[in-house]
Enzyme design. Structure first.
Site, short mmCIF file in Angstrom:
data_model
loop_
_atom_site.label_atom_id
_atom_site.label_comp_id
_atom_site.label_asym_id
_atom_site.label_seq_id
_atom_site.Cartn_x
_atom_site.Cartn_y
_atom_site.Cartn_z
N PRO A 18 -31.78 -35.20 -48.83
CA PRO A 18 -31.41 -35.82 -50.11
C PRO A 18 -32.23 -35.19 -51.23
CG PRO A 18 -32.85 -37.27 -48.86
CD PRO A 18 -32.59 -36.09 -47.99
N MET A 19 -31.56 -34.66 -52.25
CA MET A 19 -32.25 -34.03 -53.37
C MET A 19 -31.71 -34.58 -54.68
SD MET A 19 -32.51 -30.08 -52.04
CE MET A 19 -30.84 -29.99 -51.37
N CYS A 102 -40.83 -38.86 -51.84
CA CYS A 102 -40.73 -38.18 -53.13
C CYS A 102 -42.10 -38.15 -53.81
CB CYS A 102 -39.73 -38.88 -54.02
SG CYS A 102 -39.60 -38.09 -55.65
N LYS A 141 -37.53 -41.18 -44.32
CA LYS A 141 -38.06 -39.84 -44.58
C LYS A 141 -39.38 -39.98 -45.30
CE LYS A 141 -33.45 -38.16 -44.82
NZ LYS A 141 -33.06 -39.57 -44.68
N GLY A 205 -39.18 -28.70 -44.12
CA GLY A 205 -40.15 -27.95 -44.91
C GLY A 205 -40.15 -26.47 -44.58
N ASP A 206 -39.78 -25.66 -45.57
CA ASP A 206 -39.92 -24.19 -45.52
C ASP A 206 -38.95 -23.46 -44.61
OD1 ASP A 206 -42.00 -24.56 -47.26
OD2 ASP A 206 -43.59 -24.02 -45.86
N GLY A 228 -33.42 -28.56 -47.18
CA GLY A 228 -33.26 -28.97 -48.57
C GLY A 228 -33.07 -27.78 -49.48
N ARG A 229 -34.18 -27.24 -49.97
CA ARG A 229 -34.11 -26.20 -51.00
C ARG A 229 -33.33 -24.96 -50.57
NH1 ARG A 229 -40.08 -25.06 -52.29
NH2 ARG A 229 -40.36 -25.68 -50.12
#
Length: 345
Positions: A18-19, A102, A141, A205-206, A228-229
């Site tokens: 979720p972003m 967050c 999360k 992550g990453d 995510g990113r």
């Protein structure tokens, strides 16, 4: 097969994180088409839901084509979290997720998101209030802890499982790291290896390449990975990882025609969902990411971010396909978007 209560996911599922301002229905749709197994809405303020805030209510929109899908809420008040869970129930998602990760100041200062990492007892109470207020499976999360001196994720995982959560996604950074430095998955592995933990554990992550996804799967033993990113401007990451995990071989990078096709899908869905003005305006921030790697794209991009109607935007996109026909994209790890002022748990 990985199960979150009654939700059946494939072996080693890939989850879309979720972003905030990113994971809306149009973006989720292109990620689903390209292999995401489970997705989440942008995070929603529990107090905003109770106040009937328009932006918060709009984030409840989910569609049958994107299932399974979870709605994510955040907040620091037990009563508000419980009431918002009841509201979420009414739109019938597949699960309800709680954001305890967050790191941005505007959320943390309200005692929500990663701010709750300072008080595990409060985290447990908030989670219990949600579990007791919904018929949906509840997931969480979170991050490793507040800072390097207070990494408490193993205790958190046990206590949240004890009050009824059905899965846990862990971002391998502390709150103080924001999105800087390297995500430390060793603590995620310790949670997964804990014999008391019986729920699925997802690492986050990453992850920026199929190679890293497979390496982390093997090294840390997680049940699945949350991305995510790396998916921003590159939804193909999901199918690329799946293919590499299964075969050890790479799918070819999407060509310019495939990229523009997804841009159009994203744009048209955005306009359909938000209306022409907001849909076109909010789509403008995505063009740079989708078209990354193309030489001398600046002139085309300038047109895309100024045109006010869909038809001429489609024409410019068709021009881009013709201009770059035959261009070969290089396979490199995805450059993770600088996301310091957003939230991707």
């Amino acid at each position: 097969m990985v199960k979150i209560e009654n939700i059946e996911l494939p072996d080693f599922p890939l989850l879309l994180a979720p972003m905030e301002d990113v994971s809306d229905p149009p973006f989720r749709a292109v990620c689903k088409t390209n292999g995401a197994d489970l997705m989440y809405t942008e995070f929603i303020s529990s107090e905003g839901l109770i106040r009937d805030a328009i932006k918060s209510r709009q984030k409840l929109d989910i569609f049958e084509s994107e299932r399974p899908v979870g709605i994510q809420i955040f907040g620091g008040d037990e009563e508000a979290m419980g009431l918002s869970a009841k509201i979420v129930d009414t739109v019938n998602p597949d699960l309800l997720d709680i954001n305890f990760g967050c790191p941005v100041k505007k959320v943390v200062s309200k005692g929500a998101g990663a701010g709750v990492l300072k008080d595990i007892d409060l985290m447990v109470r908030l989670t219990k209030a949600v579990v007791n207020s919904t018929k949906l499976p509840v997931t969480v999360k979170t991050r490793l802890g507040w800072d390097d001196n207070t990494i408490n994720i193993e205790e958190v995982a046990e206590r949240l499982q004890d009050v009824g959560i059905k899965a846990l996604a862990i971002h391998g950074r502390t709150r103080c790291q924001l999105y800087k430095g390297v995500a430390d998955w060793t603590h995620i592995a310790k949670v997964k290896e804990n014999p008391r933990i019986q729920i699925p554990i997802f690492g986050n992550g990453d992850i920026d390449s199929p190679e890293k996804a497979l390496a982390y799967k093997n090294r840390y033993g997680v049940d699945g990975i949350m991305i995510g990113r790396a998916a921003i401007g590159y939804p193909w990451i999901f199918n690329e990882i799946k293919h590499f995990v299964k075969t050890g071989e790479h799918l070819p990078p999407p060509n310019i025609q495939q990229r523009v096709e997804v841009i159009k899908q994203h744009l048209h869905r955005s306009v359909e969902w938000k209306g022409p003005f907001a849909g076109i305006n909010e789509m403008r921030r995505h063009y740079t990411n989708y078209l990354k790697g193309l030489p001398n794209i600046k002139e085309f991009r300038a047109k895309l971010v100024t045109l006010p109607e869909v038809a001429p935007i489609d024409e410019v996109l068709d021009e881009i396909v013709k201009h770059y026909d035959g261009f070969e994209f290089q396979r490199t790890p995805i450059q993770l978007i600088d996301y310091h002022e957003k939230c991707a748990v």
